[in-house]
Structure formats: structure tokens, C-alpha cells
Design a protein around this motif. Sequence first.
Motif, PDB file in Angstrom:
ATOM      1  N   ARG A   5       0.886  -1.147   0.160  1.00 53.58           N
ATOM      2  CA  ARG A   5      -0.024  -0.256   0.023  1.00 53.58           C
ATOM      3  C   ARG A   5       0.887   1.096  -0.034  1.00 53.58           C
ATOM      4  O   ARG A   5       1.988   1.218   0.540  1.00 53.58           O
ATOM      5  N   ARG A  55      -4.678  11.296   2.354  1.00 51.63           N
ATOM      6  CA  ARG A  55      -6.139  10.945   2.219  1.00 51.63           C
ATOM      7  C   ARG A  55      -6.243   9.821   3.627  1.00 51.63           C
ATOM      8  O   ARG A  55      -7.721   9.982   4.078  1.00 51.63           O
ATOM      9  N   GLU A  56      -5.635   9.240   4.142  1.00 46.73           N
ATOM     10  CA  GLU A  56      -5.916   8.489   5.364  1.00 46.73           C
ATOM     11  C   GLU A  56      -6.214   9.529   6.505  1.00 46.73           C
ATOM     12  O   GLU A  56      -7.075   9.061   6.962  1.00 46.73           O
ATOM     13  N   GLN A  61     -10.535   0.430  -0.690  1.00 48.85           N
ATOM     14  CA  GLN A  61      -9.676  -0.100   0.106  1.00 48.85           C
ATOM     15  C   GLN A  61      -9.823   0.790   1.631  1.00 48.85           C
ATOM     16  O   GLN A  61      -9.534   0.620   2.617  1.00 48.85           O
ATOM     17  N   ASP A  62     -10.352   2.082   1.377  1.00 48.77           N
ATOM     18  CA  ASP A  62     -10.314   3.102   2.480  1.00 48.77           C
ATOM     19  C   ASP A  62     -11.785   3.393   3.061  1.00 48.77           C
ATOM     20  O   ASP A  62     -12.107   3.996   3.857  1.00 48.77           O
ATOM     21  N   SER A 108     -12.518   3.181   6.690  1.00 44.68           N
ATOM     22  CA  SER A 108     -11.979   4.337   7.445  1.00 44.68           C
ATOM     23  C   SER A 108     -13.191   5.298   7.677  1.00 44.68           C
ATOM     24  O   SER A 108     -13.313   5.884   8.876  1.00 44.68           O
TER      25      SER A 108
END
Length: 881
Positions: A300, A742-743, A773-774, A777
Amino acid sequence: MATDRDVLSDDVKPINYAISLFDLLPKAPWTYQGTVTIDLKVKNATKSIILNTHELKVHSACVSHESGKTASSIKASNISYDTKNQRCTLSLDQELPQSEKAVLEISFEGTMNSSMAGFYRSKYTPPVPASKGVAKDDEHHYMFSTQFESSDARRAFPCFDEPNLKATFDFELEIPEDLTALSNMPEKEIKKGKTAGTKIVSFDRTPIMSTYLLAWAFGDFEYVEDFTRRKYNGKTLPVRVYTTKGLKKQGMLALESAHQVVDYFSEIFRIDYPLPKVDMLAVHEFSHGAMENWGLITYRTTAILFDEYASDQKYRNRVVYVVAHELAHQWFGNLVTMDWWNELWLNEGFATWVGWYAVDYLHPDWNVWGQFVTDSMQTAFQLDSLRTSHPIEVPVRNALEVDQIFDHISYLKGSSVIRMCAAHLGVETFLKGVSEYLKAHTYGNATTNDLWSALSKASGQDVKAFMDPWILKIGFPVVTVAEEPGQISVRQSRFLTAGEVKPEEDETTWWIPLGLKTGPQATDAQREPFTTKEDTYRDIDTSFYKLNGDQTGFYRTNLPPQRLLELSKALDKLSVQDKIGLIGDAGALAVSGDGTTAGVLMFLEGFSVETNYLVWSEVLSTLGKIRTTFSDDAEISKALSKYTLKLVTAATDNVGWTFNPGDDYLKGQLRALLLQTAGLVGHEGVVAESQKRFKAFVDGDKQAIHPSLRSAVFKISIKNGGKEAYEAIKHEYITTTSIDGREITLQSLGQVQSAELAQEYLKFGFSGGVAIQDVHSVGASLANNSKTRLEVWKYIKVNWDMIHEKLSGNMVVLERFVRMCLIKNSSVDVEQDIQAFFKDKDQTGYDRGLAVVSDTIKGNARYKERDAEAIREWLKAHGYA
């Protein structure tokens, strides 16, 4: 072969695969054509060959063999699929006789999917002009890579997709001539492709290995390169970090770590790194953190890329650790592979421990074992203290069950018991045994017992006898201590978060290294391990003692309340790991009913003058658990915020906002943690400064917020800034060019304070605005927020069919979303609602996650009901309410 496994027939065994992929369509439906030629050993005459396929179309198959001097070819007259078990049966025209070598040729079609499993595509926006051959549409550019573990090689080509069916691999791929192709081995040859503007890239034959370790990728790549300092077969090895164009400079930290780690592991394992190169590739969409494909490790982006000037410093630690973990697998997992998925822990538990061991070697100032105790051990304890936990070595009937075993038990409990074993035997002795294990099973498969045998031989101890209960039994013990002058009595029993352990749940007697420190200097008081249900240890200096020194044992300790209070006044005698262990134990014992929340709050007050980031991390994590559990009681919640503010204020004011040149990594992390905590509980100065910096940032001054304080400032600003702040940070998510941006923005957006904004955020998450994938979150950040937790559950109920359809292409992603969005609840009504909702749903792939959610909520609810009035009274009595 174990009879409880649903595995392929052993009539035929693969020896070598030759895979060729061509006619790759760079747009919908994203198909490709392929041939695979498999050299087989035929052990038993058969009229059919069964192998694994998933979402592949097999066009034709035939098998040729030699009988005496005569060669003959047998066609597959019928090709049938068992979709549920992901198998394909090739029914042959005539019987295939027993033979040392037969050759199976298959022509097939596959899809470069968007599920982050098998052979798949990742979308991205390039920061610099891209090459002409890049696949793109109106919105995105694409790169292509593979993710085969645990059982998705079968999505890319027909194969015998089980870890002990090892073979060698030849691979070639037809791609646009201006792009780069990578695979496990170095490039062998490039020739012109069949189609104009293409080339065929072929690679050297791999060593013998499992299908899940095969990998390839292609795209608009560039790289940074360094070389090992040691020589391998007389030459230094090239180590490279590949990225899509424009990002390669952010691979320097990973590169600098990787060549050192390769040399270090070659030394401590006493086996040279076995391949001619080390390639590491940043992949834009990735369901896991990284994947240890032999010679071509994929990551990642946030686990391998780091910008010295723009990244949050916490990602420095992440990159170095993940690189070390994946490189450990090149020996432990790749060179020697577990025999079957039930022993996944052998790969992951060891790589986790030795990964941290390597980080400690590279960065002794990071105190990684303190980090291990606060992150890895406490997380493992949390899952393993549930009735729905599982043993480290867990039965896996078929490969389709294994994805849910990639959990905190395999990785974190596995690494914790490895650390305990290594500490007991001595790390040098332990690594000598590991080296012998690797040498004995090189290029083969091995079991847990094979490791124990090698460690026993190296140490002269019966390692299997004392380690088996830790591996084969569910759960872990709590050691309860009673004191008398000059002696302590200890009793071990299974620890459950829910308390009320039943006799049938408490039948294991664990081998427990006591790790006893006593006396004025907290010296090591050598004592034999504790191996019975109860025992007494005499000649103890009870003026000061501490069990489980440096938290090397995987167990909790239940000390008399007065002793805990005395230890809080003698913190100078305790290591960072000791402090973390005491805090974690106290918090967990309050939840189970063996201790009290009031006792924990009194104990934590003693840490207001603490200066270590890792200790503060555990203090605030333990306090966070209490605050989450009682968050729907407005009076208690408000009082706990007041308590938290008082606890952190002096330390926050002392650490300040300024990053000085001499600050070490841990001090920077402490600053970020304290400012975020203080701001979110209403520290007026921190809130005001956050909003001031945030306004400047939004107005265009990107230097207004230090990269490591973005999370704190964004969260505080959203909590206090409503819709306007939400829109500004959503815009930052869409436009950021920072690798970690972004995270950070996704986690921050979860601090919205209204139901309307929570629902808007969830819609944004599933509208295609957030990468699959996010998406977890989005839900998890809202679930961490007491104001919006129930909004997530409401959204799931209304939109379940859409959520399932979007995420179930990769069950790892779906399970993670369900678990992380629901686990923070503490209401019996919500738990019953969840049970009722999912009762008639197909829970394949996320049933374990749902069981963990149910067990956790029930435990939280019992804890809340039992302790609410006592905690309310304590908070009132101490002026917080």
C-alpha cells in the motif's frame, strides 16, 4: 495429508508452470488471454484433473505424456466448474497413466479486476505527464499488479493453489512497449509483441515456491536503487523501490532500510538472501498493508512511501517496520513455507516479531519494544480475551476459510508468544534454532512442531512441552497475586473480558515465565516458571516487586489494589514496558470486573507528569476505552472529558506546538497525541490555536500546519467548525497530493457532530469518491465518535445490499468494514438488533467478524451496567461532575 482438510487430489503434482499472458485489453471489460503449460508428476493413473480456477474461462486443455518411446496427447473432452469451491475439472478422453512427467496445456481468459485480489487494476492520478501506453479513462490512470495470498492465484491462471503444492514458474507478459513489467525474478528477454506497439517481457525461472508467492506487475514505473553491502555469490544485490512516475523520491526511506535489513537477516538467519534481486512496488489500491511475494514485494502506498517534508512522522515508523516484516518473509514463509493454512501464524507471528527486532537494530532510539507492548500486545489481548477467540493454530478446512485467520491472533498473539519464547531461551539461542529450522526445510514446507524441534535442539529444553498450550489452546491467563510479608502467592486462570469464567473454560494450565523484579533497585529475582494452577514464592522483598518484567510474558497480572497504588508512586523503578503493562492490565481488569474503573482513574492520575509518548499512548488508550463505553451517559461522559482535560493539560502545555531541530521521533509523536487529545476535550488554548492554523491552511498557507499535526488540527477543527470545516477537509481529501493525506483526512472527517453530516459522509464514502480499500476508514472514524456511532449502524441497515455488492469482491475488505463499524457499541439493544439483522444473511467471509462484534458489545454492556454508578460517584467525589 490431514483428513480434516478439503484439498485437491494428490493424483497429480505440479513441477513447473510456464505462464504467458497476452491481448490485455486496457479498458472495459479488462480481459486478457493466457496459456499455462504445467509440467506434472502423475502419481496415480486418472481420467480427470482437478485444479483451481476462480472467475476464469478455460477455453481448452490437453495433456501429453510419454509411455516408453511413444508420446501421446489426451484432450479434455469436458471442462466443468465447481464455482463454490473454486475448482475446475478437466475430464480426459482416456486415462492418463502414472508418469514422472506429463505436460498439461491450458488456454484461458481472465479479467484484470478491480477487487484488489488476483490480477487487478489500480486507479491513480499521476503528478507528472504519463507515458503514452498507460491505460486510462476520463478520470483515472491505471497500473496493474497481483495479490495472490491466500488463495487468489486461481483468479489469474488455472493452478494447483495450495501452499504445499510448490513448483517453479516461468512467466511472460505482453504489454505496451513504453511501460515496465516486473515479476519475482529478473528480466530474461524482451522481444516484439504480436500487436503493434507492444513487447513481450519474459523472466528467469523462479525457485520452487507456493502459488501464493508468484507476482507480476506492469505500469508507468520508475525506481530508486541501492545495493546490499554484503556480497551474495560474489556480487552485491540490487534493491529497488518502484513507483508510478513522479513518486520515486518518496521511496528513499524504504530503500535505505531495505538493503540494511536484507544484510541483517542474512547474518542472523545464517542463510544468504536467496534471490538475485529485491524489488518493492508501491501499489495505489491495496487491501492489505503489504504482500511478501518473493523478490517482488508489493505495498500500500502509505506503507512504503514517505516524504521527509510533507509526511506525518508516524508513517516513518510504519514504513521501516512494514519493510522489515515483508523482508523477514523472504526466508520465513517463502524459503520455508507453512504446510497448510492452519499454521499461518508460523509465517505471520514470526515475521511480526523479527520485523520489530530489525527495527530495533536500525533505530534503537525508537523504543520499539515499548511500542510493541502498547500496540501489538494490547490489541492481541483484546481479541484473545473474547469467548469467540480462536487458538493461534486454528483448523482450516479449505483455503476459502483462511482470510479471516489473517487477524490479531495470528499476527500479534503469535508474535507475542514468539517474543516470550525468545526471551526465555535467550535471543541468540532462539535465532540459532530458527536458523537450523530454515536450513532443514529450505525450499520446502514445515509445521509448528518442526520449529519446536529445532529450538529444543538449540536450547536443550523441551520447547514443544511448554509452548503447545500457548499455540493450541484458546485464550491466555491472568495471574492473580496475594501478598504476605516476604512471600507472594499466585494463581493462574483464563482471562475473559466478560468475566465469569466457567470451569470448562478454565482447564488449561499455562507455562508462565514470572519475570519477577524485586527490591529497592528492581533487580531480576530469578524464579522458575509458574507451571501449576497455584504456587507460592518465598524470600521476596515485598517492599517493591513487579511481575512480568518488561512485559515479555503474554499474560495479565491482577495485583492487590494497594500494590497498584504503591507502584504508581514508584514509576521511576519501572521500564516503559512495565508501565504500559500495568496500565493495560488495570484497564482490562476493570472491564472484566476483577478491578474497578475508579481504581484505574486513581492510578492514571499518577501519570500526569509522564514524558514518554508510548506510556501516554497507553494511558489515553485505556482512558479512551472507558470514555467510549460510557459515552451514551451524558453526565459520566462530560465528567470523563473534564478528567481527561485535567490529566493532559500540564503535559500538553509543556510540549507545545513547536517542532525543534533537536526533537526526537518520540517527542514529535507525543506532541501530536497530546494536542489532539486536549483539543478534542475542549482545551481552550489548543482549540483556538487549531482553528487559527486551520483557517490559514484553508486560505492557502500549507505551512501553517506541521505535517505531523494535520490529524490533530483537522479533527479539532471539524469538531468545532461544523459544515464549513467538513467541506474544507473533504476538499482537502479530493485534492491532496500528499501520500498520507487521504488516510489523515478520512479519519478526521469522522469527527462531525451531527447526524446529517455523518450520513452525508457515509454517502460520499460509497459514492465512488473514496477508494474501496479506504471505505472502512469512513465508517470506523464515525463509529469512534459517540455522536455519530449509531448513524453508521442505521446506514448499514438501510444500504446493506449496496454495501455487500460493493465490498464483497474482496471479503477481507467487507469483514474489516463490518467489524470496525460495529465493534464500539456498548448497548444490549444494538447487539440484539445486529444479530436479528444478519440472521438471515449469507455471512460467508465475515461471520468471525460478526461473532467478535457480538461478544465485544456484550462485554461492554455488562461492564457499563456494573460500573456506571460507582464511576459516577467517584467522578462527583473528586470534583469532575
